[in-house]
Structure formats: structure tokens, C-alpha cells
Design an enzyme around this catalytic site. Structure first.
Site, PDB file in Angstrom:
ATOM      1  N   CYS A  55      18.583  67.164  34.302  1.00  0.00           N
ATOM      2  CA  CYS A  55      19.369  65.834  32.905  1.00  0.00           C
ATOM      3  C   CYS A  55      18.830  64.109  33.469  1.00  0.00           C
ATOM      4  CB  CYS A  55      20.920  65.907  32.930  1.00  0.00           C
ATOM      5  SG  CYS A  55      21.620  64.940  31.785  1.00  0.00           S
ATOM      6  N   CYS A  59      20.194  63.428  21.948  1.00  0.00           N
ATOM      7  CA  CYS A  59      20.236  62.864  22.843  1.00  0.00           C
ATOM      8  C   CYS A  59      20.674  61.355  22.436  1.00  0.00           C
ATOM      9  CB  CYS A  59      19.228  63.100  23.679  1.00  0.00           C
ATOM     10  SG  CYS A  59      19.885  62.228  24.876  1.00  0.00           S
TER      11      CYS A  59
END
Length: 424
Positions: A160, A354
Site C-alpha cells: 500500500c 483512491c
């Protein structure tokens, strides 16, 4: 009456509890098992690490919120899972039996894979938990008294990368506001083959966008980077080319560092025979269900997803908010159908949305589906993203406190971005 147990109370587990309660009504028992009573909104941790948020802004006592919905909370770590007997053994010696288990534990932070890494006994900081972020801020305040070189990024095996970019760019913004930027060289270290890869093979022009952002802010970078070890004030990094050949050794002196760790599965879950892959991540089918244990479902960072592509230095695949929300909804529908005597047929939409904050601006990345080739892929930058992330934080926190099961991404974010829902 069935007993559904949810292991983990983060951004996957807590919404799962609320959605299950709404879908199943009061006929069935729902229990959440978590190491503590506290809910923490992990996406805000980069702000906590810079003093832009306090612990109390991003955490709250989850127990009364769950109990008002008729959901039990056991604040005790799970020691092990007896999947054959459908039983969880807790750290205090007690056991909990279940008819269905939903695993949403998130990852184990595997700092031990890199010598000298991590905030507990190591020499780097993290923003993966609110405790880590608070410690990072305490040391950041000390650093500001005698500033110097900062190293930010991610270790090999991280999956991530968004929080690393966010922290680097927000840190740069904070230093400019303090009039200290000229005194602080910043180097960004990442196992990604190029800036903006994000573990996704790039999203739109994420490479050009993020390279330009780092360049404009005078942040140097090293890609295809494998961190060998960290000593006090010194980081040893190997740089590789696209063929996987080592081309350079770096020894970086630093006064402050924040590096994201590799992720692995939590021990209680990883030790269940046949449940996980070698890294400890839960193996699931298209219905978010374990192929071996048919009453176990899983969602979020703790599930096994193969890398989008092979990279010279190992990188993982992120599991972002929209994907997690979709996984959770699929699990809820499948358990509901099974309890009604119907087959489980619902699948999640493994898409990526995102919102990455950059301190004073931000970037939005959309990949539908997450794994290429895609129907939709783009990246856009603007002040609106910074404001949208603040709004999202406040909305999600309110949703968790009030027990709402409303699907944020599905109902609001896709519409705000002008995107129609697309299945996997």
C-alpha cells in the site's frame, strides 16, 4: 439462530457488522472480536504523524456504537482459530463458537523482515497505526529543533504505497509552512519499478503526475530499491535495474525516517492449515469465501491477491477502500442468502478509487477494474481532492459512530467522480 463472528474491527470489520445487522435483523447474533475497544480511522494517520490531527480526532470507543445496534464486542486478541470446530480461542483462555466467521483483521506489520526497521526497537517510523503515528509526531517535534535529511517511503514487500506518498508530500508542505524546507533534504525510497506504480502497474498518468510532483518539491527518489538494514541515522539500500540486477549500493544518512513495512497475515489466522497462502493472507474465491472452510469469509487487506505484475523488487497489491466496501457487501449478501437456503452467488467489484492527500493539494486515482486491462483508468490532481479527503474522513467517522451501513463509495464517490458502477 446463527452466530456470525467478525474478527477485526477496522475499516472492513466495523462496516461488515453494521451491514450484517441491517441485512439479518435481530434474529441472528453478531459478535465482533477486536484487540481493543477503539476504532481508528487509519487513512488519517499521515496527518496525525504531522500534528494535523490528534488521536481523539481519528479514534473513538466502538463498544457503545456496536451495542446500540445489538452487536456484541469482545475486546480481546484472538490467540488461535480451530476452523474444523468453528471455534476461536482468545488470549484470555476463553473460546467463542461461530456458525460463520468473517475475517477482517488487516495485516501484521512485518518490520522484522528488515533489520533495524520499525518504531518499536528500530530506527524508522510508521503511519500504519495511530500509536505509530503519535510516536512519529513526538519524534518529529524533536527533529524540528535540529532538522536534517529525511528518508520516506516503503520497504520491499509493501503493498500500500499511497500513505508513503501522502506522508512525503504532506511533510514537505508542513516544512514549507514552518519556513524550514531549505534545511531538510528529502529522499523517497520505494521498491516500485517507477514512481507512481502504486503496486497497480500505474493508474492513468500516475507516473508523470507523481514524478512531476516530487520534482517540483525537490524530493529526490530511488526506485527498484531494496532496503538491506537500518542503523541509527543510516539506511543501507540496494538499487536494481529492470532486469533485477543490482546496479548500485546507497548508504543514506538521515535524521528522521518514515518507511511503510511489508505486510503479512496475522498469526492467529496465518496458522490455520489450508486457510492462507505462505505469506499468511486468506485465500478466497470470487464470493470472498475460503475454498477449504465454507463457513469462513474474508475481506480487506488480509486476503490473498496476487501482484498485478512481477517487479524487480517485490511489491504487493493494495486493497483500497472501494474494493473493501465491495468485498464486505458481497459477504453480507452471501451469508444472508445461505441463511435463507439459497446459494452464495454475489461477487465483489475489485475496483480502485483512491484519494491521496498532498498537504495543500491532492490526487485522485481510479482503476476499474484494479487489475489491467481496464475499462476506466485515470489520475487527476487538484485542491478539490485535498478537500474531498477531509470530507470523506468526517463522513466515514460519522458513519461508524452512528452505525450506518450506507455504501459510501457506491452511493457517493463514483457519482462525484462521474463514473458509472462497473462489475469486475
Amino acid at each position: 439462530m446463527a452466530h456470525i463472528v467478525i474478527l477485526g474491527a477496522g475499516t472492513g470489520g466495523t462496516p461488515a457488522a453494521y451491514e450484517l445487522r441491517e441485512a439479518l435483523g435481530k434474529e441472528h447474533r453478531i459478535t465482533v472480536i477486536s484487540a481493543s475497544n477503539t476504532f481508528q480511522f487509519v487513512p488519517s494517520n499521515p496527518w496525525v504523524a504531522l500534528g494535523w490531527r490528534k488521536r481523539e480526532d481519528t479514534t473513538f470507543n466502538l463498544r457503545p456504537c456496536l451495542e446500540q445496534k445489538g452487536i456484541a464486542l469482545i475486546a480481546m486478541p484472538a490467540e488461535s482459530i480451530d476452523a474444523e470446530a468453528s471455534r476461536i480461542h482468545l488470549a484470555n483462555g476463553e473460546t467463542v463458537d461461530y456458525d460463520y466467521l468473517v475475517i477482517t483483521t488487516g495485516p501484521r506489520l512485518a518490520f522484522e523482515l528488515i533489520e533495524g526497521a520499525g518504531p518499536n526497537g528500530g530506527h524508522t517510523h510508521s503511519v500504519c497505526t495511530v500509536d505509530h503515528a503519535c510516536k512519529a509526531y513526538d519524534d518529529y517535534e524533536e527533529f524540528l529543533k535540529n532538522p536534517g535529511h529525511v528518508v520516506v517511503g516503503a520497504f520491499q514487500g509493501a503493498s500500500c504505497f499511497g500513505p508513503a506518498y501522502e506522508y512525503a508530500l504532506a511533510l514537505e508542505t508542513d516544512l514549507r509552512r514552518r519556513k524550514l524546507r531549505p534545511e531538510v533534504p528529502i529522499t523517497y525510497i520505494t521498491p516500485e519499478p517507477y514512481i507512481g506504480h502504486l503496486g497497480l502497474g500505474g493508474v492513468g498518468d500516475s507516473k508523470g503526475m507523481l514524478e512531476n510532483e516530487l520534482r517540483q518539491r525537490h524530493i529526490k527518489w530511488i526506485t527498484n530499491a531494496k532496503t538491506v538494514k537500518i542503523e541509527p541515522g543510516k539506511m543501507y539500500v540496494e538499487e536494481y535495474n529492470d532486469l533485477g540486477e543490482k546496479i548500485r549500493d546507497h548508504v543514506l544518512a538521515f535524521e528522521y525516517s518514515m518507511m511503510l513495512p511489508p505486510f503479512r497475515g496475522v498469526t492467529a489466522v496465518a496458522s490455520v492449515e489450508g486457510l492462507c497462502n505462505p505469506a499468511g493472507f486468506v485465500i478466497v474465491d470470487q464470493h470472498q469465501r475460503s475454498p477449504k472452510y465454507r463457513n469462513i469469509f474474508s475481506a480487506g487487506v488480509c486476503i490473498a491477491i496476487p501482484p498485478v505484475e512481477q517487479t524487480p523488487v517485490p511489491t504487493g497489491t493494495p486493497k483500497t477502500g472501494y474494493m473493501i466496501e465491495s468485498m464486505v457487501s458481497a459477504i453480507v449478501h452471501n451469508i444472508q442468502d445461505e441463511l435463507a437456503g439459497k446459494p452464495a452467488v454475489t461477487t465483489g467489484t475489485w475496483n480502485t478509487i483512491c484519494l491521496a492527500d498532498m498537504g495543500d493539494t491532492g490526487a485522485a486515482f481510479v482503476a476499474l477494474p484494479q487489475i489491467p486491462p481496464r475499462n476506466v483508468t485515470w489520475a487527476k490532481k487538484g485542491k478539490w481532492v485535498h478537500l474531498a479527503k477531509i470530507a470523506f474522513e468526517k463522513y466515514f467517522m460519522r458513519k461508524m459512530k452512528t452505525g450506518s451501513s450506507e455504501p459510501i463509495y457506491e452511493k457517493y464517490m463514483l457519482k462525484a467522480l462521474g463514473i458509472n458502477r462497473l462489475n469486475k
